[in-house]
Write a protein that holds these residues in place. Structure first.
Motif, PDB file in Angstrom:
ATOM      1  N   GLY A 101       0.777  -1.221   0.000  1.00 46.92           N
ATOM      2  CA  GLY A 101       0.000   0.000   0.000  1.00 46.92           C
ATOM      3  C   GLY A 101       0.810   1.274   0.000  1.00 46.92           C
ATOM      4  N   VAL A 102       1.961   1.278  -0.640  1.00 47.96           N
ATOM      5  CA  VAL A 102       2.773   2.492  -0.747  1.00 47.96           C
ATOM      6  C   VAL A 102       2.813   2.984  -2.205  1.00 47.96           C
ATOM      7  N   LEU A 103       3.207   2.122  -3.109  1.00 46.82           N
ATOM      8  CA  LEU A 103       3.443   2.565  -4.486  1.00 46.82           C
ATOM      9  C   LEU A 103       2.175   3.059  -5.172  1.00 46.82           C
ATOM     10  N   ASN A 104       1.015   2.517  -4.805  1.00 46.90           N
ATOM     11  CA  ASN A 104      -0.220   2.920  -5.479  1.00 46.90           C
ATOM     12  C   ASN A 104      -0.677   4.330  -5.126  1.00 46.90           C
ATOM     13  N   VAL A 119       5.393   7.043 -10.311  1.00 47.12           N
ATOM     14  CA  VAL A 119       6.189   5.976  -9.696  1.00 47.12           C
ATOM     15  C   VAL A 119       7.658   6.078 -10.100  1.00 47.12           C
ATOM     16  N   ALA A 120       7.941   6.594 -11.294  1.00 50.13           N
ATOM     17  CA  ALA A 120       9.340   6.737 -11.732  1.00 50.13           C
ATOM     18  C   ALA A 120      10.065   7.778 -10.888  1.00 50.13           C
ATOM     19  N   GLN A 121       9.402   8.914 -10.637  1.00 48.34           N
ATOM     20  CA  GLN A 121      10.015   9.943  -9.797  1.00 48.34           C
ATOM     21  C   GLN A 121      10.192   9.443  -8.372  1.00 48.34           C
ATOM     22  N   ALA A 122       9.167   8.763  -7.852  1.00 49.38           N
ATOM     23  CA  ALA A 122       9.264   8.231  -6.499  1.00 49.38           C
ATOM     24  C   ALA A 122      10.409   7.234  -6.388  1.00 49.38           C
ATOM     25  N   TYR A 154      -6.473   9.309  -4.036  1.00 49.72           N
ATOM     26  CA  TYR A 154      -6.264   8.833  -5.404  1.00 49.72           C
ATOM     27  C   TYR A 154      -5.340   7.621  -5.379  1.00 49.72           C
ATOM     28  N   TRP A 155      -5.843   6.505  -5.902  1.00 48.66           N
ATOM     29  CA  TRP A 155      -5.126   5.228  -5.896  1.00 48.66           C
ATOM     30  C   TRP A 155      -4.780   4.873  -7.334  1.00 48.66           C
ATOM     31  N   PHE A 156      -3.481   4.771  -7.632  1.00 41.78           N
ATOM     32  CA  PHE A 156      -3.014   4.575  -8.997  1.00 41.78           C
ATOM     33  C   PHE A 156      -2.652   3.120  -9.260  1.00 41.78           C
TER      34      PHE A 156
END
Length: 270
Positions: A135-138, A143-146, A212-214
């Motif tokens: 439940g972190v990346l979404n 995601v590339a910047q993170a 917002y969940w990606f």
């Protein structure tokens, strides 16, 4: 998503988590944590993540967890021999809970309030290991910047460990009339927009700020790691769930889905 929109998403997600924090207190799970964290051997990590961390090696390591929530996993890393742990989260309300739990523990993790996309320089090049769990990346609009920021926290030769929900699960709605029927595209680009309080068990709660969940495909995540200068050393998919109880119904099916995955990647020498 443009920069302004990404900033709005990050800010709104932070507000939603801050407003949701109260729902994580005053229940049996919170009381169990209060009763358990005083033990030096305390760990809430499941067998899959525990085995992987032992394989990678945590003993004597300086570890950062990105998206640490209430700090329970940070405290758990000490049971595997971590020398020092830093937890990073953008929710002040959850970090307050983390500090409360840490005050009852024999261990002394450090907690820093910041957005993963905008990590402060004091975290860069400092750690032997970085950890990302379910439940972190979404929550990351980019995601590339993170991933680039996360990679910057690592020393050369250090390891990123990810234990996340499998993005294929985002195709299904566990509360649909037919939860086994795909309800959205695996390649969906627009986020799911939520307004209920965010809880680990997935129960419907009162409305909070919009979140917002990606959906980031497994390819998105792997390529983001590679672009950040990380060499993939391990990727494994599993048929068990590591997320809300609503998803348990997808386990043990005749045509089994991948439900979570582990990934490790090593920062290449500059």
């Amino acid at each position: 998503m443009d920069k302004l929109s990404a900033q709005h998403v990050v800010s709104s997600n932070r507000d939603a988590w801050n407003e949701s924090a109260a729902y994580h207190r005053g229940n049996d799970t919170w009381q169990t944590l209060l009763d358990s964290v005083a033990k030096p051997e305390f760990s809430c990590l499941d067998s899959t993540l525990t085995a992987l961390l032992r394989q990678v090696g945590v003993q004597g390591k300086n570890v950062v967890q990105l998206g640490c929530n209430n700090g329970r996993e940070c405290l758990s890393l000490y049971s595997l021999g971590a020398s020092h742990v830093v937890g990073v989260d953008q929710s002040a309300a959850f970090l307050q809970q983390a500090r409360e739990l840490a005050s009852l523990s024999p261990h002394s993790p450090e907690f820093i309030e910041t957005d993963i996309h905008q990590l402060p320089d004091l975290l860069y090049g400092r750690f032997d290991m970085a950890l990302i769990t379910i439940g972190v990346l979404n929550w990351m609009p980019d995601v590339a910047q993170a991933m680039a920021c996360i990679a910057n926290t690592l020393k050369a030769g250090a390891t990123l460990v990810i234990y996340e929900t499998h993005p294929l699960l985002e195709v299904f709605d566990p509360e649909a009339a037919n939860p086994m029927l795909p309800s959205s595209s695996y390649f969906r680009r627009e986020p799911f927009v939520l307004q209920q309080a965010l809880t680990y068990q997935g129960e419907t709660k009162n409305s909070v700020a919009t979140s917002y969940w990606f959906v980031h495909t497994l390819g998105d995540i792997v390529n983001a790691a590679i672009a950040a200068g990380l060499r993939i050393t391990h990727l494994r998919e599993y048929p068990h769930s590591n997320r809300e109880d609503l998803y348990d119904q997808y386990e043990n099916q005749p045509a089994q889905l991948p439900m979570c995955y582990t990934l490790t990647a090593v920062k290449e020498s500059v």
